[in-house]
Design a protein around this motif. Structure first.
Motif, PDB file in Angstrom:
ATOM      1  N   HIS A  40      95.025  46.890  13.615  1.00 13.37           N
ATOM      2  CA  HIS A  40      94.180  47.861  12.928  1.00 13.37           C
ATOM      3  C   HIS A  40      93.754  47.323  11.551  1.00 13.37           C
ATOM      4  O   HIS A  40      92.563  47.295  11.218  1.00 13.37           O
ATOM      5  N   HIS A  45      90.013  46.076   9.612  1.00 16.38           N
ATOM      6  CA  HIS A  45      89.472  46.354   8.271  1.00 16.38           C
ATOM      7  C   HIS A  45      89.208  45.048   7.516  1.00 16.38           C
ATOM      8  O   HIS A  45      88.164  44.866   6.893  1.00 16.38           O
ATOM      9  N   GLU A  55      86.515  52.217   9.483  1.00 13.19           N
ATOM     10  CA  GLU A  55      87.454  52.670  10.505  1.00 13.19           C
ATOM     11  C   GLU A  55      86.930  52.350  11.909  1.00 13.19           C
ATOM     12  O   GLU A  55      87.719  52.159  12.834  1.00 13.19           O
ATOM     13  N   SER A 110      88.359  48.853  12.462  1.00 11.37           N
ATOM     14  CA  SER A 110      89.809  48.817  12.680  1.00 11.37           C
ATOM     15  C   SER A 110      90.177  49.443  14.025  1.00 11.37           C
ATOM     16  O   SER A 110      91.057  48.949  14.739  1.00 11.37           O
ATOM     17  N   TYR A 117      88.273  59.093   9.461  1.00  9.19           N
ATOM     18  CA  TYR A 117      89.036  58.492  10.563  1.00  9.19           C
ATOM     19  C   TYR A 117      88.396  58.850  11.912  1.00  9.19           C
ATOM     20  O   TYR A 117      88.234  57.996  12.785  1.00  9.19           O
TER      21      TYR A 117
HETATM   22 ZN    ZN Z   1      92.188  52.368   8.960  1.00  5.78          ZN
END
Ligand code: ZN
Length: 495
Positions: free
Chosen positions: A260, A264, A290, A293, A414
């Motif tokens: 993840h 980023h 996001e 990621s 998110y």
């Molecule tokens: Zn994140």
């Protein structure tokens, strides 16, 4: 040289220095989470407040306004106009925010992070409530100053997702909610797949997680990977650092949080080098960040093809851990179970956790919910959405660091990132017909190369929605994410 060109050059030189100082402040934040001695917390909050005061003075420097006024925008190319768009927006926002409020926010939130961590460790909500009440009060002042008569929550949201509106997010969450609740219930009604068994040596986890970072294209010559309580990524340009953590019983926590954060970090490392140290030289929004990621972590990292490769690497590193074959491993990686913690949630339940926080922080900022009633409101909502009772505050309203550091308006990004990832994944699959064959070999270069070319290299050149729309070939919509989840988990659970 014309006045306009001279003003543009002077403005960009000023921006570069401000950007550099912002990176220094960010590195203080990184240090606070990884290396800083505990006893330095108070001094660090003074250091952060001092940096914030310098940054605020530079961002509101009257010369920025004079340079902006002197520049002939028509004489600039698309890159120059995009730079101006970011600079003007930042200047307007910074000038609306009183300097003493900016400094006080930096001071209070720097200290509050430690206070939150202590309250969480002690399961002591009342100890944290006065701190949170102060932060909410300051954020409401900030929102009122920035909104200038508009919607206060939108003003905070705009910091993380320029152009986004709470009403649009509410529509997105409404569209996601019922299908996800239904999918969750259908999966949980089926027999639970086997999980991993045994202990997983933590040094071996760190070795494998470094391999994963390299496999996904993270450049260690301009980055580093350290341990921290909470995984995060920080910095941009030629110094982008990530953190991870290990748990002897749950190696997936380490591996997937690393993938993840690598998503980023690769976004930042992948931006066109000519944009470095300028407003275009960092990810354009938290939602787009996001999306990177999450697509690294989920659509690629938790795919059947890639988990087949990871299974063999884990067998090499750890021997037998109670999973007989690749299909069983894929089911273990993606299994649903009841849980309290957002960061540990599977792809189906994750957005339900975010919706809960979005609704509560909307109510805190509007004043509809008092800070003293937060714990009860959280627990009631959790019971309604997940069907069981929060057993302790660290599993409830004290689980996330965000509000203690003043991040209101951040949580919905998110879910926006998941929605964007759904759109990008659909387009990426269409562009790369042999993607699964590559991933089964542990080769992510096709996928990460497509993302770099379509999204990452642009940095801040386009608006968040535009960069996703161009890459995905469609206006952003939650439909591809829902279709992907229903297909993937429908097959996994034979629904
Ligand atoms: Zn994140």
């Amino acid at each position: 040289m014309s006045n306009s060109a001279g003003a543009f050059d002077a403005l960009m030189a000023h921006q570069r220095q401000t950007f550099a100082l912002g990176q220094v402040a960010g590195r203080l934040g990184w240090d606070q989470e990884t290396m800083m001695p505990r006893g330095a917390a108070d001094q660090r909050s003074d250091e952060m407040a001092a940096m914030e005061s310098v940054l605020h003075a530079r961002r509101t420097d009257p010369r920025v306004g004079e340079w902006l006024a002197a520049i002939d925008e028509g004489a600039l190319d698309a890159v120059g106009r995009a730079q101006l768009r970011h600079i003007r927006r930042g200047f307007d926002r910074a000038r609306k925010l009183p300097a003493d409020l900016a400094e006080e926010l930096a001071r209070v939130t720097s200290r509050a992070q430690g206070q939150w961590a202590e309250a969480r460790a002690a399961e002591d909500v009342p100890a944290f409530l006065p701190v949170l009440a102060r932060i909410v009060d300051l954020k409401r002042q900030e929102a009122a100053a920035l909104a200038a008569g508009g919607d206060p929550y939108d003003a905070l949201l705009d910091d993380y997702e320029p152009g986004a509106k709470a009403t649009d997010l509410e529509a997105m969450f409404t569209a996601l909610r019922d299908p996800l609740v239904d999918l969750r219930a259908a999966c949980l009604a089926q027999p639970m797949p086997r999980g991993l068994e045994g202990r997983f040596d933590e040094a071996a986890q760190m070795e494998l997680t470094q391999l994963l970072a390299r496999t996904f294209g993270y450049d260690f010559s301009i980055g580093r990977l350290d341990k921290a309580v909470h995984p995060f990524s920080s910095g941009s340009g030629r110094d982008v650092r990530i953190t991870t953590r290990t748990n002897a019983h749950d190696p997936f926590n380490c591996f997937y949080s690393t993938i993840h954060e690598v998503g980023h970090a690769c976004y930042e490392q992948g931006i066109d080098a000519t944009y470095l140290m300028t407003p275009l030289g960092q990810g354009v929004s938290m939602g787009v960040h996001e999306s990177q990621s999450r697509i690294y972590e989920n659509q690629i990292g938790r795919s059947r093809a890639f988990t087949g490769w990871l299974y063999a690497r884990m067998r090499d590193a750890f021997g037998d851990f109670g999973i007989a074959d690749e299909d069983g491993f894929y089911a273990a990686v993606n299994r649903l179970q009841n849980g309290f913690i957002r960061t540990e949630a599977d792809e189906v339940q994750y957005n339900l956790h975010v919706m809960l926080r979005f609704d509560l922080e909307l109510a805190l900022i509007s004043g509809d919910l008092a800070v003293g009633d937060l714990e009860a409101a959280w627990n009631d909502r959790f019971k309604a959405d997940f069907g069981f009772v929060v057993d302790k505050p660290s599993n409830g309203c004290l689980q996330d660091v965000h509000w203690s550091v003043g991040l209101f308006g951040y949580f919905p990004t998110y879910s926006l990132g998941n929605v964007y990832a759904g759109c990008l994944h659909q387009a990426m699959r269409a562009a790369l017909p042999d993607l699964d064959a590559q991933l089964a070999q542990g080769n992510t270069a096709g996928a990460t190369g497509w993302l770099r070319e379509s999204v990452q290299r642009h940095g801040g050149l386009f608006t968040p929605r535009d960069v996703i729309a161009q890459a995905a070939g469609m206006e952003p919509s939650e439909a591809p994410l829902l279709a992907y989840l229903q297909d993937k988990f429908g097959r996994l659970y034979s629904i």
